[in-house]
Write a protein that holds these residues in place. Structure first.
Motif, PDB file in Angstrom:
ATOM      1  N   PRO A 124     -15.851 -11.432   6.880  1.00 32.88           N
ATOM      2  CA  PRO A 124     -15.079 -10.372   7.546  1.00 32.88           C
ATOM      3  C   PRO A 124     -13.588 -10.654   7.414  1.00 32.88           C
ATOM      4  O   PRO A 124     -13.173 -11.793   7.166  1.00 32.88           O
ATOM      5  N   ALA A 125     -12.788  -9.617   7.585  1.00 34.80           N
ATOM      6  CA  ALA A 125     -11.341  -9.802   7.497  1.00 34.80           C
ATOM      7  C   ALA A 125     -10.876 -10.845   8.506  1.00 34.80           C
ATOM      8  O   ALA A 125      -9.937 -11.600   8.237  1.00 34.80           O
ATOM      9  N   TYR A 126     -11.553 -10.905   9.653  1.00 31.94           N
ATOM     10  CA  TYR A 126     -11.244 -11.929  10.656  1.00 31.94           C
ATOM     11  C   TYR A 126     -12.430 -12.070  11.606  1.00 31.94           C
ATOM     12  O   TYR A 126     -13.234 -11.149  11.769  1.00 31.94           O
ATOM     13  N   THR A 127     -12.523 -13.229  12.203  1.00 34.52           N
ATOM     14  CA  THR A 127     -13.539 -13.448  13.231  1.00 34.52           C
ATOM     15  C   THR A 127     -12.970 -12.994  14.576  1.00 34.52           C
ATOM     16  O   THR A 127     -11.750 -12.868  14.740  1.00 34.52           O
ATOM     17  N   THR A 128     -13.860 -12.755  15.526  1.00 33.26           N
ATOM     18  CA  THR A 128     -13.417 -12.290  16.845  1.00 33.26           C
ATOM     19  C   THR A 128     -14.095 -13.091  17.950  1.00 33.26           C
ATOM     20  O   THR A 128     -15.155 -13.694  17.753  1.00 33.26           O
ATOM     21  N   SER A 129     -13.467 -13.067  19.100  1.00 32.19           N
ATOM     22  CA  SER A 129     -14.060 -13.680  20.288  1.00 32.19           C
ATOM     23  C   SER A 129     -15.081 -12.709  20.878  1.00 32.19           C
ATOM     24  O   SER A 129     -15.266 -11.590  20.373  1.00 32.19           O
ATOM     25  N   ALA A 130     -15.715 -13.110  21.946  1.00 33.79           N
ATOM     26  CA  ALA A 130     -16.725 -12.261  22.589  1.00 33.79           C
ATOM     27  C   ALA A 130     -16.131 -10.942  23.066  1.00 33.79           C
ATOM     28  O   ALA A 130     -16.818  -9.909  23.089  1.00 33.79           O
ATOM     29  N   ASN A 131     -14.852 -10.952  23.402  1.00 35.14           N
ATOM     30  CA  ASN A 131     -14.224  -9.711  23.887  1.00 35.14           C
ATOM     31  C   ASN A 131     -13.476  -8.960  22.783  1.00 35.14           C
ATOM     32  O   ASN A 131     -12.732  -8.022  23.053  1.00 35.14           O
ATOM     33  N   GLY A 132     -13.665  -9.393  21.520  1.00 30.89           N
ATOM     34  CA  GLY A 132     -13.088  -8.675  20.390  1.00 30.89           C
ATOM     35  C   GLY A 132     -11.708  -9.129  19.965  1.00 30.89           C
ATOM     36  O   GLY A 132     -11.093  -8.518  19.075  1.00 30.89           O
ATOM     37  N   THR A 133     -11.204 -10.201  20.541  1.00 32.72           N
ATOM     38  CA  THR A 133      -9.882 -10.711  20.164  1.00 32.72           C
ATOM     39  C   THR A 133      -9.947 -11.369  18.784  1.00 32.72           C
ATOM     40  O   THR A 133     -10.804 -12.230  18.552  1.00 32.72           O
ATOM     41  N   PRO A 134      -9.075 -10.990  17.857  1.00 35.37           N
ATOM     42  CA  PRO A 134      -9.072 -11.629  16.532  1.00 35.37           C
ATOM     43  C   PRO A 134      -8.789 -13.125  16.652  1.00 35.37           C
ATOM     44  O   PRO A 134      -7.885 -13.537  17.387  1.00 35.37           O
ATOM     45  N   LEU A 135      -9.571 -13.916  15.909  1.00 30.05           N
ATOM     46  CA  LEU A 135      -9.417 -15.366  15.982  1.00 30.05           C
ATOM     47  C   LEU A 135      -8.859 -15.970  14.693  1.00 30.05           C
ATOM     48  O   LEU A 135      -7.814 -16.608  14.698  1.00 30.05           O
ATOM     49  N   HIS A 136      -9.580 -15.790  13.574  1.00 27.02           N
ATOM     50  CA  HIS A 136      -9.183 -16.449  12.327  1.00 27.02           C
ATOM     51  C   HIS A 136      -9.344 -15.512  11.132  1.00 27.02           C
ATOM     52  O   HIS A 136     -10.270 -14.710  11.079  1.00 27.02           O
ATOM     53  N   SER A 137      -8.451 -15.656  10.175  1.00 25.39           N
ATOM     54  CA  SER A 137      -8.513 -14.883   8.933  1.00 25.39           C
ATOM     55  C   SER A 137      -9.681 -15.350   8.067  1.00 25.39           C
ATOM     56  O   SER A 137     -10.161 -16.484   8.181  1.00 25.39           O
ATOM     57  N   TRP A 138     -10.093 -14.485   7.165  1.00 25.92           N
ATOM     58  CA  TRP A 138     -11.125 -14.830   6.184  1.00 25.92           C
ATOM     59  C   TRP A 138     -10.719 -16.021   5.321  1.00 25.92           C
ATOM     60  O   TRP A 138     -11.576 -16.711   4.764  1.00 25.92           O
ATOM     61  N   ARG A 139      -9.430 -16.272   5.217  1.00 25.60           N
ATOM     62  CA  ARG A 139      -8.960 -17.392   4.393  1.00 25.60           C
ATOM     63  C   ARG A 139      -9.451 -18.730   4.937  1.00 25.60           C
ATOM     64  O   ARG A 139      -9.629 -19.684   4.179  1.00 25.60           O
TER      65      ARG A 139
END
Length: 306
Positions: A124-139
């Motif tokens: 995915p373009a980025y991972t998310t937390s349980a509440n949908g907050t972006p965490l880390h880039s696909w890189r």
């Protein structure tokens, strides 16, 4: 053979046959004592002297002409160097940067496809937390497929990329994410390669697609591309990519919105089949848009990316 003899006393000129060479007598005009010179020897000496002088003049003339020609040629070379030399150096530099960037893209595409082979979709373009907050880039997610397992293991994927612990690790950005033209940004943590995200791309909002979802020709579908969107932190781990919905498909257009911004002549990219290509400025927007969609069924010539 008669020669012209001049009396040394009265300067009278008289024709004297060469058989009298060396004879002594008196001038018929002034009566002064004279000695007839040896005309044959004198003529030979004079002829030799004349030939020598002529040869010297010819040699001098030849050297002068050669020197003049050399100056003209040198001037032409200097003019050409000034006029075209800069262009040649610029072209060579651009070709070098293009090749190096395409090599990076090919390596990234290989890692993305390796991830897809294991998980069935691209990361995915980025991972998310349980509440949908972006965490880390696909890189960050493809680090193990870039032989960066040790670096990957240092990240705490449960915390945001901006967490203090993760930020300290992020200063170890792999060189493959850095554009060869490091002078363009002056900050080595800025990534040069991005997804195209949004409706109609391989990376719509939500679940990403995989190779099996590509219905168009995979060799004509963009997987990852050069870009320069605004990254507030300037860090490669920040979840930032290029929003296809804001683009007009103008290669080398508005920096940060349109693809490109690194190499003056166009944009480097990699397609789903893992190959790297270069799209020049002037590529029709319709062609670029057709290259973005994985299932748009837009017809493209086989040599579009040659």
């Amino acid at each position: 053979m008669p020669y012209l003899f001049t009396c040394p006393h009265c300067q009278t000129k008289t024709q004297v046959d060469d058989r009298y060479s060396g004879h002594k007598g008196q001038c018929a005009t002034c009566g002064g004592d004279i000695t007839v010179p040896y005309f044959t020897d004198a003529g030979a000496v004079q002829a030799s002297a004349t030939r020598s002088a002529t040869a010297k003049r010819n040699k001098s003339t030849g050297l002068f002409v050669a020197a003049g020609l050399a100056v003209v040629i040198l001037a032409c070379i200097v003019f050409a160097a000034i006029r075209y030399g800069g262009q040649t150096v610029a072209a060579l530099t651009e070709n070098r940067l293009r090749s190096a960037s395409m090599k990076n893209l090919q390596e990234i595409a290989t890692a993305l496809n390796a991830y897809a082979d294991e998980f069935g979709t691209y990361p995915p373009a980025y991972t998310t937390s349980a509440n949908g907050t972006p965490l880390h880039s696909w890189r960050v997610l493809i680090l193990p497929y870039l032989d960066e397992v040790e670096l990957y293991d240092q990240f705490d994927l449960s915390k945001p990329w901006s967490d203090e612990a993760n930020m300290s690790v992020a200063y170890q950005m792999p060189g493959v994410y850095e554009h060869p033209d490091t002078n363009a940004v002056g900050y080595s943590m800025v990534p040069a390669y991005y997804y195209l995200t949004g409706p109609g791309t391989l990376f719509p909002k939500g679940k990403p697609l995989g190779p099996e979802d590509v219905k168009d020709n995979g060799s004509q579908t963009i997987l990852v591309i050069e870009g320069r969107p605004t990254i507030s932190s300037g860090m490669w781990t920040e979840p930032v990519d290029m929003d296809y919905g804001k683009m007009q498909g103008l290669v080398g257009g508005a920096v940060g919105i349109e693809p490109g911004g690194w190499i003056p002549g166009g944009v480097a990219m990699a397609t789903v089949d893992g190959r790297a290509h270069f799209l020049p400025i002037g590529t029709p927007a319709s062609t670029f848009n057709a290259l973005v969609t994985p299932a748009g069924n837009e017809p493209l010539a086989d040599d579009t990316l040659d």
